[in-house]
Design a protein around this motif. Sequence first.
Motif, PDB file in Angstrom:
ATOM      1  N   LEU A 122       0.839  -1.187   0.000  1.00 18.75           N
ATOM      2  CA  LEU A 122       0.000   0.000   0.000  1.00 18.75           C
ATOM      3  C   LEU A 122       0.882   1.248   0.000  1.00 18.75           C
ATOM      4  CD1 LEU A 122      -1.294  -2.224   2.279  1.00 18.75           C
ATOM      5  CD2 LEU A 122      -3.214  -0.691   1.914  1.00 18.75           C
ATOM      6  N   GLN A 123       0.459   2.239  -0.740  1.00 15.34           N
ATOM      7  CA  GLN A 123       1.196   3.492  -0.828  1.00 15.34           C
ATOM      8  C   GLN A 123       0.212   4.631  -0.590  1.00 15.34           C
ATOM      9  OE1 GLN A 123       4.608   3.872  -1.691  1.00 15.34           O
ATOM     10  NE2 GLN A 123       4.366   6.049  -1.268  1.00 15.34           N
ATOM     11  N   ALA A 124       0.364   5.285   0.552  1.00 18.26           N
ATOM     12  CA  ALA A 124      -0.499   6.414   0.883  1.00 18.26           C
ATOM     13  C   ALA A 124       0.145   7.712   0.411  1.00 18.26           C
ATOM     14  CB  ALA A 124      -0.740   6.471   2.386  1.00 18.26           C
ATOM     15  N   SER A 125      -0.680   8.631  -0.040  1.00 15.36           N
ATOM     16  CA  SER A 125      -0.187   9.924  -0.496  1.00 15.36           C
ATOM     17  C   SER A 125      -1.295  10.960  -0.342  1.00 15.36           C
ATOM     18  CB  SER A 125       0.264   9.847  -1.960  1.00 15.36           C
ATOM     19  OG  SER A 125      -0.817   9.488  -2.800  1.00 15.36           O
ATOM     20  N   GLY A 126      -0.931  12.228  -0.555  1.00 17.02           N
ATOM     21  CA  GLY A 126      -1.918  13.292  -0.542  1.00 17.02           C
ATOM     22  C   GLY A 126      -1.918  14.159   0.695  1.00 17.02           C
ATOM     23  N   GLY A 127      -1.103  13.823   1.670  1.00 14.72           N
ATOM     24  CA  GLY A 127      -1.041  14.636   2.875  1.00 14.72           C
ATOM     25  C   GLY A 127      -0.361  15.969   2.601  1.00 14.72           C
ATOM     26  N   ALA A 177      -2.867   3.665  -2.903  1.00  9.07           N
ATOM     27  CA  ALA A 177      -2.721   2.779  -4.054  1.00  9.07           C
ATOM     28  C   ALA A 177      -2.301   1.404  -3.552  1.00  9.07           C
ATOM     29  CB  ALA A 177      -1.686   3.343  -5.020  1.00  9.07           C
ATOM     30  N   ILE A 178      -3.030   0.411  -3.991  1.00  8.36           N
ATOM     31  CA  ILE A 178      -2.795  -0.948  -3.503  1.00  8.36           C
ATOM     32  C   ILE A 178      -2.354  -1.834  -4.668  1.00  8.36           C
ATOM     33  CG2 ILE A 178      -3.824  -2.907  -2.284  1.00  8.36           C
ATOM     34  CD1 ILE A 178      -5.969  -0.153  -1.863  1.00  8.36           C
ATOM     35  N   SER A 179      -1.346  -2.662  -4.420  1.00  7.69           N
ATOM     36  CA  SER A 179      -0.837  -3.558  -5.445  1.00  7.69           C
ATOM     37  C   SER A 179      -0.435  -4.877  -4.809  1.00  7.69           C
ATOM     38  CB  SER A 179       0.373  -2.922  -6.156  1.00  7.69           C
ATOM     39  OG  SER A 179       1.418  -2.692  -5.224  1.00  7.69           O
ATOM     40  N   GLY A 180      -0.087  -5.839  -5.657  1.00  9.55           N
ATOM     41  CA  GLY A 180       0.425  -7.105  -5.161  1.00  9.55           C
ATOM     42  C   GLY A 180      -0.621  -8.170  -4.913  1.00  9.55           C
ATOM     43  N   PHE A 181      -1.830  -7.948  -5.444  1.00 11.05           N
ATOM     44  CA  PHE A 181      -2.845  -8.980  -5.285  1.00 11.05           C
ATOM     45  C   PHE A 181      -2.430 -10.243  -6.032  1.00 11.05           C
ATOM     46  CE2 PHE A 181      -5.499  -6.253  -3.117  1.00 11.05           C
ATOM     47  CZ  PHE A 181      -5.803  -5.098  -3.818  1.00 11.05           C
ATOM     48  N   ARG A 182      -2.722 -11.397  -5.439  1.00 13.96           N
ATOM     49  CA  ARG A 182      -2.490 -12.675  -6.105  1.00 13.96           C
ATOM     50  C   ARG A 182      -3.812 -13.405  -6.186  1.00 13.96           C
ATOM     51  NH1 ARG A 182       3.158 -15.394  -3.954  1.00 13.96           N
ATOM     52  NH2 ARG A 182       4.562 -13.788  -4.732  1.00 13.96           N
ATOM     53  N   LEU A 194      -9.353  -5.950  -5.270  1.00  8.29           N
ATOM     54  CA  LEU A 194      -9.626  -5.066  -4.145  1.00  8.29           C
ATOM     55  C   LEU A 194     -10.863  -5.499  -3.371  1.00  8.29           C
ATOM     56  CD1 LEU A 194      -8.632  -2.552  -2.724  1.00  8.29           C
ATOM     57  CD2 LEU A 194      -9.964  -1.166  -4.320  1.00  8.29           C
ATOM     58  N   ASP A 195     -11.823  -6.096  -4.052  1.00  8.21           N
ATOM     59  CA  ASP A 195     -13.046  -6.526  -3.379  1.00  8.21           C
ATOM     60  C   ASP A 195     -12.801  -7.619  -2.340  1.00  8.21           C
ATOM     61  OD1 ASP A 195     -15.700  -6.124  -5.878  1.00  8.21           O
ATOM     62  OD2 ASP A 195     -14.832  -4.765  -4.401  1.00  8.21           O
ATOM     63  N   ASP A 196     -11.675  -8.277  -2.430  1.00 11.14           N
ATOM     64  CA  ASP A 196     -11.380  -9.362  -1.487  1.00 11.14           C
ATOM     65  C   ASP A 196     -10.749  -8.863  -0.189  1.00 11.14           C
ATOM     66  OD1 ASP A 196     -10.465 -11.050  -4.421  1.00 11.14           O
ATOM     67  OD2 ASP A 196     -12.169 -11.616  -3.151  1.00 11.14           O
ATOM     68  N   TYR A 197     -10.542  -7.553  -0.104  1.00 11.63           N
ATOM     69  CA  TYR A 197      -9.891  -6.982   1.073  1.00 11.63           C
ATOM     70  C   TYR A 197     -10.726  -5.853   1.654  1.00 11.63           C
ATOM     71  CZ  TYR A 197      -5.683  -9.467  -0.343  1.00 11.63           C
ATOM     72  OH  TYR A 197      -4.790 -10.438  -0.673  1.00 11.63           O
ATOM     73  N   ALA A 245     -13.764   3.991  -3.050  1.00 11.38           N
ATOM     74  CA  ALA A 245     -12.830   3.082  -3.711  1.00 11.38           C
ATOM     75  C   ALA A 245     -13.010   3.137  -5.213  1.00 11.38           C
ATOM     76  CB  ALA A 245     -13.027   1.651  -3.214  1.00 11.38           C
ATOM     77  N   ASP A 246     -11.909   3.050  -5.914  1.00  9.94           N
ATOM     78  CA  ASP A 246     -11.918   2.913  -7.370  1.00  9.94           C
ATOM     79  C   ASP A 246     -11.288   1.555  -7.667  1.00  9.94           C
ATOM     80  OD1 ASP A 246     -11.408   2.918 -10.094  1.00  9.94           O
ATOM     81  OD2 ASP A 246     -10.959   5.051 -10.154  1.00  9.94           O
ATOM     82  N   ASN A 247     -12.129   0.559  -7.880  1.00 11.16           N
ATOM     83  CA  ASN A 247     -11.599  -0.790  -8.071  1.00 11.16           C
ATOM     84  C   ASN A 247     -10.758  -0.901  -9.335  1.00 11.16           C
ATOM     85  OD1 ASN A 247     -13.149  -1.324  -5.803  1.00 11.16           O
ATOM     86  ND2 ASN A 247     -13.789  -3.333  -6.558  1.00 11.16           N
ATOM     87  N   ALA A 248     -11.107  -0.155 -10.352  1.00 14.22           N
ATOM     88  CA  ALA A 248     -10.351  -0.222 -11.595  1.00 14.22           C
ATOM     89  C   ALA A 248      -8.918   0.254 -11.394  1.00 14.22           C
ATOM     90  CB  ALA A 248     -11.037   0.614 -12.675  1.00 14.22           C
ATOM     91  N   GLU A 249      -8.749   1.205 -10.484  1.00 15.82           N
ATOM     92  CA  GLU A 249      -7.418   1.749 -10.209  1.00 15.82           C
ATOM     93  C   GLU A 249      -6.786   1.143  -8.959  1.00 15.82           C
ATOM     94  OE1 GLU A 249      -5.751   3.846 -12.140  1.00 15.82           O
ATOM     95  OE2 GLU A 249      -7.397   3.927 -13.586  1.00 15.82           O
ATOM     96  N   ASN A 250      -7.495   0.227  -8.298  1.00 15.25           N
ATOM     97  CA  ASN A 250      -7.006  -0.351  -7.032  1.00 15.25           C
ATOM     98  C   ASN A 250      -6.561   0.745  -6.070  1.00 15.25           C
ATOM     99  OD1 ASN A 250      -7.474  -3.036  -7.687  1.00 15.25           O
ATOM    100  ND2 ASN A 250      -5.458  -3.309  -8.582  1.00 15.25           N
ATOM    101  N   THR A 251      -7.404   1.743  -5.950  1.00 16.61           N
ATOM    102  CA  THR A 251      -7.084   2.882  -5.100  1.00 16.61           C
ATOM    103  C   THR A 251      -8.265   3.198  -4.200  1.00 16.61           C
ATOM    104  OG1 THR A 251      -5.614   3.803  -6.788  1.00 16.61           O
ATOM    105  CG2 THR A 251      -6.379   5.306  -5.080  1.00 16.61           C
TER     106      THR A 251
END
Length: 126
Positions: free
Chosen positions: A4-9, A23-28, A32-35, A75-81
């Motif tokens: 996970l990468q947080a930003s915008g502060g 931004a979330i990555s690394g799903f196997r 995003l719906d599974d978390y 949540a934007d599932n298409a962007e995993n964000t």
Amino acid sequence: EVQLQASGGGLVQSGGSLRLSCAISGFRNADLDDYAIGWFRQAPGKEREAVSCISRGIDTLQSPEYMKGRFTVSADNAENTVYLQMNSLKPEDTAVYYCAAKSGPADTDYGSYGYWGQGTQVTVSS
């Protein structure tokens, strides 16, 4: 592994707004719906507290009373964000904001979240 990468502060005046992104990555074999994704914050000398959490695109965890109507998670599932829109910010909202992920249902217990971003500093001046 989920990352996970947080930003915008940043620094904002009292009454202002910020939108944090996670931004979330690394799903196997998952998405995003599974978390459940939670936003937490921690001010100096204080306990980490839950802000809001979203699961399957639904805001399943309401922010504490003093945040309601000011903070909105989406949540934007298409962007995993996952986003945290913060309006009418107050000096007491100053903290490091973290996003975190867990499988299963959302909850307020930060100990149940196994994946954490690095945090983003939000400072609200009076």
